[in-house]
Motif scaffolding. Structure first.
Motif, PDB file in Angstrom:
ATOM      1  N   ARG A  62       0.820  -1.211   0.000  1.00  0.00           N
ATOM      2  CA  ARG A  62       0.000   0.000   0.000  1.00  0.00           C
ATOM      3  C   ARG A  62       0.857   1.266   0.000  1.00  0.00           C
ATOM      4  O   ARG A  62       0.476   2.271  -0.596  1.00  0.00           O
ATOM      5  CB  ARG A  62      -0.934  -0.005   1.207  1.00  0.00           C
ATOM      6  N   ALA A  63       1.989   1.237   0.678  1.00  0.00           N
ATOM      7  CA  ALA A  63       2.824   2.445   0.765  1.00  0.00           C
ATOM      8  C   ALA A  63       3.180   2.960  -0.627  1.00  0.00           C
ATOM      9  O   ALA A  63       3.056   4.164  -0.915  1.00  0.00           O
ATOM     10  CB  ALA A  63       4.086   2.164   1.581  1.00  0.00           C
ATOM     11  N   TRP A  64       3.615   2.077  -1.519  1.00  0.00           N
ATOM     12  CA  TRP A  64       3.981   2.563  -2.859  1.00  0.00           C
ATOM     13  C   TRP A  64       2.755   2.783  -3.735  1.00  0.00           C
ATOM     14  O   TRP A  64       2.766   3.663  -4.610  1.00  0.00           O
ATOM     15  CB  TRP A  64       5.013   1.663  -3.526  1.00  0.00           C
ATOM     16  N   ALA A  65       1.681   2.019  -3.491  1.00  0.00           N
ATOM     17  CA  ALA A  65       0.458   2.236  -4.274  1.00  0.00           C
ATOM     18  C   ALA A  65      -0.156   3.595  -3.965  1.00  0.00           C
ATOM     19  O   ALA A  65      -0.606   4.309  -4.870  1.00  0.00           O
ATOM     20  CB  ALA A  65      -0.551   1.122  -3.994  1.00  0.00           C
ATOM     21  N   TYR A  66      -0.171   3.980  -2.692  1.00  0.00           N
ATOM     22  CA  TYR A  66      -0.655   5.317  -2.327  1.00  0.00           C
ATOM     23  C   TYR A  66       0.199   6.389  -3.012  1.00  0.00           C
ATOM     24  O   TYR A  66      -0.323   7.372  -3.555  1.00  0.00           O
ATOM     25  CB  TYR A  66      -0.571   5.528  -0.823  1.00  0.00           C
ATOM     26  N   ALA A  67       1.518   6.230  -2.933  1.00  0.00           N
ATOM     27  CA  ALA A  67       2.414   7.231  -3.519  1.00  0.00           C
ATOM     28  C   ALA A  67       2.223   7.317  -5.030  1.00  0.00           C
ATOM     29  O   ALA A  67       2.212   8.409  -5.606  1.00  0.00           O
ATOM     30  CB  ALA A  67       3.870   6.910  -3.168  1.00  0.00           C
ATOM     31  N   LEU A  68       2.059   6.170  -5.680  1.00  0.00           N
ATOM     32  CA  LEU A  68       1.831   6.171  -7.120  1.00  0.00           C
ATOM     33  C   LEU A  68       0.530   6.885  -7.448  1.00  0.00           C
ATOM     34  O   LEU A  68       0.465   7.718  -8.364  1.00  0.00           O
ATOM     35  CB  LEU A  68       1.792   4.734  -7.644  1.00  0.00           C
ATOM     36  N   GLY A  69      -0.524   6.583  -6.693  1.00  0.00           N
ATOM     37  CA  GLY A  69      -1.796   7.246  -6.904  1.00  0.00           C
ATOM     38  C   GLY A  69      -1.744   8.731  -6.609  1.00  0.00           C
ATOM     39  O   GLY A  69      -2.473   9.524  -7.203  1.00  0.00           O
ATOM     40  N   ALA A  70      -0.848   9.118  -5.710  1.00  0.00           N
ATOM     41  CA  ALA A  70      -0.718  10.529  -5.349  1.00  0.00           C
ATOM     42  C   ALA A  70      -0.017  11.345  -6.420  1.00  0.00           C
ATOM     43  O   ALA A  70      -0.255  12.552  -6.536  1.00  0.00           O
ATOM     44  CB  ALA A  70       0.048  10.661  -4.032  1.00  0.00           C
ATOM     45  N   GLY A 100       2.452   9.477  -9.202  1.00  0.00           N
ATOM     46  CA  GLY A 100       3.317   8.747 -10.106  1.00  0.00           C
ATOM     47  C   GLY A 100       4.713   8.490  -9.579  1.00  0.00           C
ATOM     48  O   GLY A 100       4.979   8.457  -8.368  1.00  0.00           O
ATOM     49  N   GLU A 101       5.626   8.303 -10.520  1.00  0.00           N
ATOM     50  CA  GLU A 101       7.005   7.917 -10.213  1.00  0.00           C
ATOM     51  C   GLU A 101       7.681   8.853  -9.223  1.00  0.00           C
ATOM     52  O   GLU A 101       8.380   8.405  -8.301  1.00  0.00           O
ATOM     53  CB  GLU A 101       7.814   7.871 -11.516  1.00  0.00           C
ATOM     54  N   ALA A 102       7.503  10.157  -9.386  1.00  0.00           N
ATOM     55  CA  ALA A 102       8.189  11.117  -8.513  1.00  0.00           C
ATOM     56  C   ALA A 102       7.792  10.923  -7.058  1.00  0.00           C
ATOM     57  O   ALA A 102       8.634  11.007  -6.147  1.00  0.00           O
ATOM     58  CB  ALA A 102       7.869  12.542  -8.964  1.00  0.00           C
ATOM     59  N   GLN A 103       6.521  10.645  -6.825  1.00  0.00           N
ATOM     60  CA  GLN A 103       6.068  10.467  -5.449  1.00  0.00           C
ATOM     61  C   GLN A 103       6.520   9.116  -4.892  1.00  0.00           C
ATOM     62  O   GLN A 103       6.817   9.004  -3.698  1.00  0.00           O
ATOM     63  CB  GLN A 103       4.551  10.606  -5.364  1.00  0.00           C
ATOM     64  N   VAL A 104       6.579   8.085  -5.719  1.00  0.00           N
ATOM     65  CA  VAL A 104       7.102   6.798  -5.253  1.00  0.00           C
ATOM     66  C   VAL A 104       8.573   6.954  -4.869  1.00  0.00           C
ATOM     67  O   VAL A 104       9.017   6.448  -3.829  1.00  0.00           O
ATOM     68  CB  VAL A 104       6.932   5.703  -6.319  1.00  0.00           C
ATOM     69  N   ALA A 105       9.326   7.674  -5.703  1.00  0.00           N
ATOM     70  CA  ALA A 105      10.734   7.906  -5.393  1.00  0.00           C
ATOM     71  C   ALA A 105      10.892   8.676  -4.086  1.00  0.00           C
ATOM     72  O   ALA A 105      11.752   8.356  -3.251  1.00  0.00           O
ATOM     73  CB  ALA A 105      11.396   8.666  -6.544  1.00  0.00           C
ATOM     74  N   LYS A 106      10.058   9.682  -3.902  1.00  0.00           N
ATOM     75  CA  LYS A 106      10.128  10.479  -2.676  1.00  0.00           C
ATOM     76  C   LYS A 106       9.770   9.634  -1.458  1.00  0.00           C
ATOM     77  O   LYS A 106      10.423   9.720  -0.410  1.00  0.00           O
ATOM     78  CB  LYS A 106       9.189  11.674  -2.771  1.00  0.00           C
ATOM     79  N   MET A 107       8.753   8.800  -1.584  1.00  0.00           N
ATOM     80  CA  MET A 107       8.357   7.935  -0.478  1.00  0.00           C
ATOM     81  C   MET A 107       9.474   6.980  -0.101  1.00  0.00           C
ATOM     82  O   MET A 107       9.767   6.764   1.087  1.00  0.00           O
ATOM     83  CB  MET A 107       7.090   7.156  -0.866  1.00  0.00           C
ATOM     84  N   LEU A 108      10.145   6.405  -1.091  1.00  0.00           N
ATOM     85  CA  LEU A 108      11.253   5.493  -0.804  1.00  0.00           C
ATOM     86  C   LEU A 108      12.407   6.229  -0.132  1.00  0.00           C
ATOM     87  O   LEU A 108      13.065   5.687   0.764  1.00  0.00           O
ATOM     88  CB  LEU A 108      11.717   4.814  -2.091  1.00  0.00           C
ATOM     89  N   GLY A 109      12.654   7.468  -0.547  1.00  0.00           N
ATOM     90  CA  GLY A 109      13.680   8.265   0.113  1.00  0.00           C
ATOM     91  C   GLY A 109      13.338   8.536   1.567  1.00  0.00           C
ATOM     92  O   GLY A 109      14.208   8.481   2.453  1.00  0.00           O
ATOM     93  N   THR A 110      12.068   8.827   1.830  1.00  0.00           N
ATOM     94  CA  THR A 110      11.625   9.049   3.204  1.00  0.00           C
ATOM     95  C   THR A 110      11.778   7.786   4.033  1.00  0.00           C
ATOM     96  O   THR A 110      12.238   7.820   5.184  1.00  0.00           O
ATOM     97  CB  THR A 110      10.155   9.503   3.217  1.00  0.00           C
ATOM     98  N   LEU A 111      11.405   6.657   3.459  1.00  0.00           N
ATOM     99  CA  LEU A 111      11.522   5.377   4.160  1.00  0.00           C
ATOM    100  C   LEU A 111      12.982   5.118   4.551  1.00  0.00           C
ATOM    101  O   LEU A 111      13.270   4.682   5.675  1.00  0.00           O
ATOM    102  CB  LEU A 111      11.014   4.267   3.251  1.00  0.00           C
ATOM    103  N   LYS A 112      13.898   5.413   3.639  1.00  0.00           N
ATOM    104  CA  LYS A 112      15.315   5.189   3.932  1.00  0.00           C
ATOM    105  C   LYS A 112      15.817   6.136   5.015  1.00  0.00           C
ATOM    106  O   LYS A 112      16.586   5.739   5.901  1.00  0.00           O
ATOM    107  CB  LYS A 112      16.147   5.351   2.649  1.00  0.00           C
ATOM    108  N   SER A 113      15.370   7.386   4.973  1.00  0.00           N
ATOM    109  CA  SER A 113      15.763   8.349   6.006  1.00  0.00           C
ATOM    110  C   SER A 113      15.221   7.938   7.376  1.00  0.00           C
ATOM    111  O   SER A 113      15.913   8.040   8.388  1.00  0.00           O
ATOM    112  CB  SER A 113      15.241   9.747   5.645  1.00  0.00           C
TER     113      SER A 113
END
Length: 383
Positions: free
Chosen positions: A334-342, A344-357
């Protein structure tokens, strides 16, 4: 609204997507008890804060199934991601590649493995559901192997779809009649950004990998659940792993294990990994959360195969908790599906960066400089 957390991406996706697709991502089965447990049980786990540790160097990487991941995360298979953003599986796979983590393509994805491989520049892991038509399955796996997919994620907890009440209420499943059809059409028209991005420019809207097997109008996504009910093989047993191993010569990960006895069966069947999972609370409601099932399964299989977990992971803190209880990595859905729905790619990338931080913060404040050292010593189990 600027998204700072997975819950923010969820809200952005709720605003942008038509109701039928948001509810499909967001919902669980029956009363959604297990869906809630997945999140609540992770939240209830207390980490052990440590101070005055040398945290000048952090190693968040893990190596699994011959691949080195920048962090212990993979994007789990999520059905119909191409309806959340234009050719959504490709966009998510590109974000995953840039972040240095695997993307697993859903067998029920809009884009097929060839399109994802060409668009992302690397082949995805591939999800397998067992179909009654083994001839078609053999052809499908041959296509997947031809594009270089390195790992097969054999999902075993969906012999038939769970009772998902939200999908009935939204009109996604079942017969909704003329009024329901009109409501769905109006829902799409009142989301013009989605209409332009996905409905107008994101075609074809088919289940790319299995479009040739789906009855109806060329495998369109609206035929999805009725086709699953007719064509998924409910007679599958552990003996069928012999057929899978004969057909697929790479690593096989069994997804959908909640019981230690089943985990030991996965070892005996020759799997290289398993995912502790209740399908995101979308199948049998009332079962335990994935995180509560994880320790017993990890103890049962030891080092015989790689143990992953999905279900309820919403932050880097959750990732470290799962690692502490025996997971090699977490699959996030769901984490990446929400970001994609929000967005697209830019938001998925941002979400993954946040997860890593978030994972880095959790490691520093628990005194864990290297994820190889993550264990139950990171958990505060005392009152």
């Amino acid at each position: 609204m600027r998204a700072a957390s997975v819950s923010d991406y969820r809200e952005l996706a709720r605003r942008r997507l038509p109701k039928i697709f948001f509810e499909y991502i967001d919902g669980g089965s029956y009363a959604e008890v297990t869906l809630k447990r997945n999140v609540a049980d992770l939240e209830a786990i207390a980490l052990r804060q440590r101070v005055m540790c040398d945290m000048s160097s952090l190693d968040m990487s893990v190596t699994t199934l011959g691949q080195t991941l920048s962090m212990p995360v993979a994007l789990a298979p999520v059905g119909m991601a191409g309806m959340y953003a234009r050719r959504g599986e490709v966009q998510a796979a590109r974000a995953a590649k840039a972040a240095g983590v695997p993307f697993c393509l859903s067998a029920m994805g809009v884009c097929d493995a060839g399109e994802v491989t060409a668009g992302a520049g690397t082949p995805p892991w591939y999800q397998l559901y067992m179909l009654k038509d083994r001839g078609y399955m053999r052809e499908l796996l041959a296509r997947v192997k031809a594009v270089g997919c390195p790992v097969l994620v054999f999902t075993v907890d969906l012999p038939m779809p769970g009772a998902r009440y939200r999908d009935v209420r939204s009109g996604f499943t079942g017969s909704s009649g003329i009024s329901g059809t009109l409501n769905t059409a109006w829902d799409g028209l009142t989301h013009p950004q989605w209409m332009w991005d996905v409905w107008t420019n994101g075609r074809p809207h088919t289940l790319g990998s299995v479009a040739g097997a789906v009855s109806g109008k060329h495998g369109r996504v609206t035929d999805f659940l009725s086709w699953v009910a007719r064509n998924f093989d409910r007679s599958v047993t552990w003996k069928d792993m012999d057929w899978v191993r004969e057909t697929w010569d790479g690593p096989i990960v069994i997804k959908g294990v909640l019981d230690a006895e089943d985990a030991r069966s996965a070892v005996k069947a020759g799997a290289q990994g398993l995912v502790v999972s209740n399908h995101g609370g979308r199948q049998l409601d009332g079962v335990k959360s994935s995180i509560s099932a994880l320790p017993r399964i990890a103890d049962a299989v030891g080092s015989d195969l790689e143990v992953y977990m999905d279900g309820g992971v919403r932050s880097g803190l959750d990732v470290l908790k799962a690692m502490s209880l025996g997971a090699k990595a977490c699959l996030i859905g769901r984490a990446w599906a929400y970001a994609l729905g929000a967005g697209g790619e830019a938001q998925v990338a941002k979400m993954l960066g946040t997860l890593k931080s978030e994972l880095a913060v959790a490691m520093v404040l628990t005194g864990c400089a290297n994820l190889r050292d993550a264990g139950r010593n990171l958990l505060d189990t005392h009152d």
